[in-house]
Design an enzyme around this catalytic site. Structure first.
Site, mmCIF file in Angstrom:
data_model
loop_
_atom_site.group_PDB
_atom_site.id
_atom_site.type_symbol
_atom_site.label_atom_id
_atom_site.label_comp_id
_atom_site.label_asym_id
_atom_site.label_seq_id
_atom_site.Cartn_x
_atom_site.Cartn_y
_atom_site.Cartn_z
ATOM 1 N N TRP A 196 0.833 -1.210 0.000
ATOM 2 C CA TRP A 196 0.000 0.000 0.000
ATOM 3 C C TRP A 196 0.860 1.250 0.000
ATOM 4 O O TRP A 196 0.502 2.266 -0.599
ATOM 5 C CB TRP A 196 -0.913 -0.005 1.229
ATOM 6 C CG TRP A 196 -1.637 1.278 1.461
ATOM 7 C CD1 TRP A 196 -2.827 1.671 0.895
ATOM 8 C CD2 TRP A 196 -1.248 2.365 2.304
ATOM 9 N NE1 TRP A 196 -3.197 2.913 1.346
ATOM 10 C CE2 TRP A 196 -2.233 3.370 2.215
ATOM 11 C CE3 TRP A 196 -0.148 2.587 3.151
ATOM 12 C CZ2 TRP A 196 -2.167 4.565 2.926
ATOM 13 C CZ3 TRP A 196 -0.073 3.775 3.861
ATOM 14 C CH2 TRP A 196 -1.072 4.750 3.743
ATOM 15 N N HIS A 197 2.022 1.182 0.636
ATOM 16 C CA HIS A 197 2.871 2.364 0.732
ATOM 17 C C HIS A 197 3.493 2.757 -0.609
ATOM 18 O O HIS A 197 3.874 3.920 -0.782
ATOM 19 C CB HIS A 197 3.992 2.137 1.755
ATOM 20 C CG HIS A 197 3.526 2.273 3.177
ATOM 21 N ND1 HIS A 197 2.882 1.261 3.848
ATOM 22 C CD2 HIS A 197 3.602 3.315 4.050
ATOM 23 C CE1 HIS A 197 2.582 1.666 5.073
ATOM 24 N NE2 HIS A 197 3.004 2.902 5.227
ATOM 25 N N GLY A 198 3.616 1.855 -1.519
ATOM 26 C CA GLY A 198 4.185 2.235 -2.804
ATOM 27 C C GLY A 198 4.487 1.038 -3.682
ATOM 28 O O GLY A 198 4.613 -0.090 -3.209
ATOM 29 N N PHE A 239 2.446 8.819 -0.490
ATOM 30 C CA PHE A 239 1.611 7.631 -0.404
ATOM 31 C C PHE A 239 0.144 7.945 -0.635
ATOM 32 O O PHE A 239 -0.667 7.065 -0.729
ATOM 33 C CB PHE A 239 1.771 6.964 0.967
ATOM 34 C CG PHE A 239 3.221 6.664 1.293
ATOM 35 C CD1 PHE A 239 4.057 6.107 0.345
ATOM 36 C CD2 PHE A 239 3.727 6.975 2.543
ATOM 37 C CE1 PHE A 239 5.388 5.859 0.639
ATOM 38 C CE2 PHE A 239 5.054 6.705 2.851
ATOM 39 C CZ PHE A 239 5.877 6.150 1.899
#
Length: 471
Positions: free
Chosen positions: A327-329, A471
Site C-alpha cells: 500500500w505504501h508504494g 503515499f
C-alpha cells in the site's frame, strides 16, 4: 500546499475566520469547508480535484444502494454492491499507483523468456493522498454494509473524503468518528483551541527544525550513495531516519489534529511512543494507529483473523503486512519492509503459543531494544529507492569501516533530541493545554504567533515535503 509554510498559514487564517463567521447554518459552513478543501488540494494540481469528487460521489452512491438492501433475501445484492464499490476504489488506486509498476515487472518477466516488448507505460502522476482517501472510502462502504454506520448525505460524504486537515497524509478518520460531528454545529471550546494551537506549534517544530534538517543534511545524502560513506555514517543515518520519519509523520498528524480542533472537530490521536514497543505487534498498536487499526479491522479480520487456529492467524498476519507494505508504494522495497514486519509478527505469535510456560519473560528494556532495531532495519528498506540500494546500505554497514563521519555534532544532537521528543509522555501536552485554557484569547494568540516566529528563525532553509505525501 504544505502545512509549515506562509501560504498555508494565510489560507488557514482565512478559512478559520470565514467558517466561524457563518452563523445559523451548519450546511453553509460545511459547504465552505468543502470548497476550501478543494482549493487546498487544487493548489497542488487542479486536475485531480475531479478525481476526489468522483471518488466521493462513487462511495456515496454505492453506500446509498447498499443501505437500501434491508431484507435478508437481498444479502447477495448487498454483497455484490460492496464488492463493486471496493473494486472501484481499488481500481482507482491500482491505476494511478501500480499500473506502470506491474507493466514494468511484466516486461522484465517477458525478457527472461526471450521476448522483448515495448510496454505501454503511461508515466502516471500519482495524486497526493490517493491511498488515504481511497482507504477512507472503502472503510465507509464496509461499515455501511456491516450496518455499523448509517448512510451519509452527499455533502457529508464528500466533506469526509475531502476535509483538508487529513486529506493528503491522514490520519484515516472513519465515517463513524467524523460524520456524526458534521451533523452537529460545532462549538469553539477553549480547551480545543488550546490543544489545537499547542499541537500545531509542536508539530511545526518537529517538522521544520528536527525532521527537515535531518533529511536534508544527513539522511538524504547518505542514502543517495551509501558506497561513498563509512559504516559509521550508515549506522548514524539509519538512526537518523528512524527519528526523521517519526518526527515527520507525527508532526503531520499533530498539525492535522490541531487544525481540525480549531475548526471544531476531533480527530483520534495517531501515535503513542512507538519506539517504546516491546514487540512488532505492540509497535503497530502505537505507530500510525489509524492505518494499523484499518488494516486490522478491514483486512486482517476480513481474511479470517485468528479464527481457524494459530496457523491461519499467522497466514493472515503475513498477508496483511505484505499488503500493508505494498500500500505504501509500488516498489519491492515496500513489500520487503512489510514482509519483514509480517515475518517477525508471525514469529511472535508462534512464540506466545508454544513458549514453554516455565521460561521467564524477556526483560522490558531488552525487548524494547530488540524491537527498535528490527524496526530500524525495516526503515532501511522503506527509505531506500531500490532493493539494490538497500542491500548496498546493509553491505556498507557490514564493511566494518568505523572511521570518520560526515555527521556533525548538530546532527547527533538532533537525533538524540528527537528521541527525547518521542519519549515525552502524552499526558504532558494535555496538562499544558489545560493550563492554557485560562489564558486570555488575545494573549494566547500573540504567544502562539511569537513561538511560530521563533521556530521560523530556528529552522533551516526550505522545508522538505512530508514523507507520507508520496503515499
Amino acid at each position: 500546499m504544505l502545512f509549515p509554510t506562509l501560504t498555508f498559514g494565510l489560507f488557514f487564517l482565512a478559512v478559520y475566520a470565514l467558517t466561524w463567521a457563518v452563523r445559523g447554518s451548519n450546511e453553509w459552513r460545511k459547504i465552505l469547508l468543502l470548497l476550501a478543501s478543494w482549493v487546498f488540494y487544487g493548489a497542488w494540481d487542479w486536475r485531480f480535484v475531479a478525481l476526489l469528487i468522483f471518488s466521493a460521489v462513487l462511495n456515496w452512491g454505492t453506500a446509498a444502494l447498499i443501505a437500501r438492501t434491508d431484507e435478508e433475501w437481498e444479502a447477495g445484492r448487498r454483497k455484490a454492491l460492496l464488492v463493486f464499490g471496493v473494486a472501484a476504489n481499488l481500481a482507482i488506486l491500482g491505476f494511478f499507483k501500480y499500473y506502470d509498476f506491474f507493466l514494468e515487472q511484466l516486461g522484465v518477466l517477458l525478457h527472461q523468456f526471450g521476448f522483448e516488448r515495448d510496454m505501454p507505460l503511461l508515466e502516471i502522476i500519482l495524486p497526493v493522498g490517493v491511498s488515504f482517501f481511497t482507504f477512507q472510502g472503502m472503510s465507509y462502504l464496509i461499515d455501511v454494509a456491516r450496518r455499523k454506520v448509517p448512510p451519509a448525505s452527499l455533502l457529508d460524504m464528500t466533506l469526509l473524503m475531502s476535509f483538508f486537515p487529513h486529506l493528503v497524509a491522514g490520519p484515516i478518520v472513519r465515517a463513524s468518528d467524523l460524520i456524526p460531528q458534521f451533523r452537529q454545529t460545532p462549538r469553539l471550546e477553549r480547551g480545543m483551541v488550546a490543544m489545537g494551537l499547542l499541537l500545531i506549534v509542536w508539530g511545526l517544530f518537529k517538522k521544520a527544525v528536527v525532521a527537515s534538517e535531518l533529511s536534508v543534511n544527513l539522511v538524504d545524502p547518505i542514502f543517495f550513495d551509501p558506497s561513498a560513506h563509512s559504516s559509521l555514517d550508515l549506522v548514524i543515518a539509519a538512526y537518523g531516519y528512524a527519528v526523521q520519519i517519526y518526527c515527520d509523520f507525527s508532526a503531520y498528524s499533530d498539525m492535522a489534529i490541531g487544525l481540525a480542533a480549531l475548526l471544531g472537530y476531533r480527530f483520534p490521536f495517531n501515535f503513542n511512543q512507538p519506539y517504546r514497543a516491546r514487540s512488532l505487534q505492540d509497535f503497530w498498536r502505537r505507530w500510525h494507529i489509524s492505518l494499523s487499526s484499518w488494516l486490522r479491522d478491514y483486512l486482517y479480520i476480513s481474511l479470517g483473523g485468528s479464527r481457524g487456529g494459530v496457523w491461519k492467524a499467522c497466514r493472515n498476519i503475513l498477508l496483511t503486512m505484505l499488503l500493508g507494505g505494498f500500500w505504501h508504494g509500488a516498489k519491492w522495497t515496500f513489500l520487503i519492509w512489510g514482509g519483514l514486519h509480517g515475518i517477525v509478527q508471525v514469529m511472535e505469535t508462534l512464540w506466545r503459543k508454544f513458549r514453554p510456560q516455565h521460561w521467564p519473560l524477556m526483560p522490558a528494556a531488552i525487548a524494547i531494544f530488540i524491537t527498535f532495531h528490527i524496526v530500524t532495519l525495516g526503515w532501511i528498506f522503506f527509505r531506500a529507492e531500490t532493493f539494490d540500494g538497500a542491500i548496498a546500505f546493509l553491505g556498507g554497514i557490514g564493511r566494518g569501516d568505523w572511521g570518520a563521519t560526515i555527521a556533525t555534532p548538530l546532527m547527533i544532537g538532533l537525533i538524540l533530541f528527537g528521541m527525547m521528543i518521542h519519549f515525552t509522555p502524552p499526558t504532558l501536552a494535555q496538562g499544558i493545554a489545560l493550563r492554557l485554557r485560562s489564558v486570555p484569547a488575545l494573549l494566547l494568540g500573540l504567544g502562539t504567533g511569537a513561538v511560530i516566529l521563533i521556530i521560523d528563525a530556528m529552522r533551516f532553509e526550505g522545508v522538505a515535503p512530508f514523507i507520507y505525501y508520496q503515499f
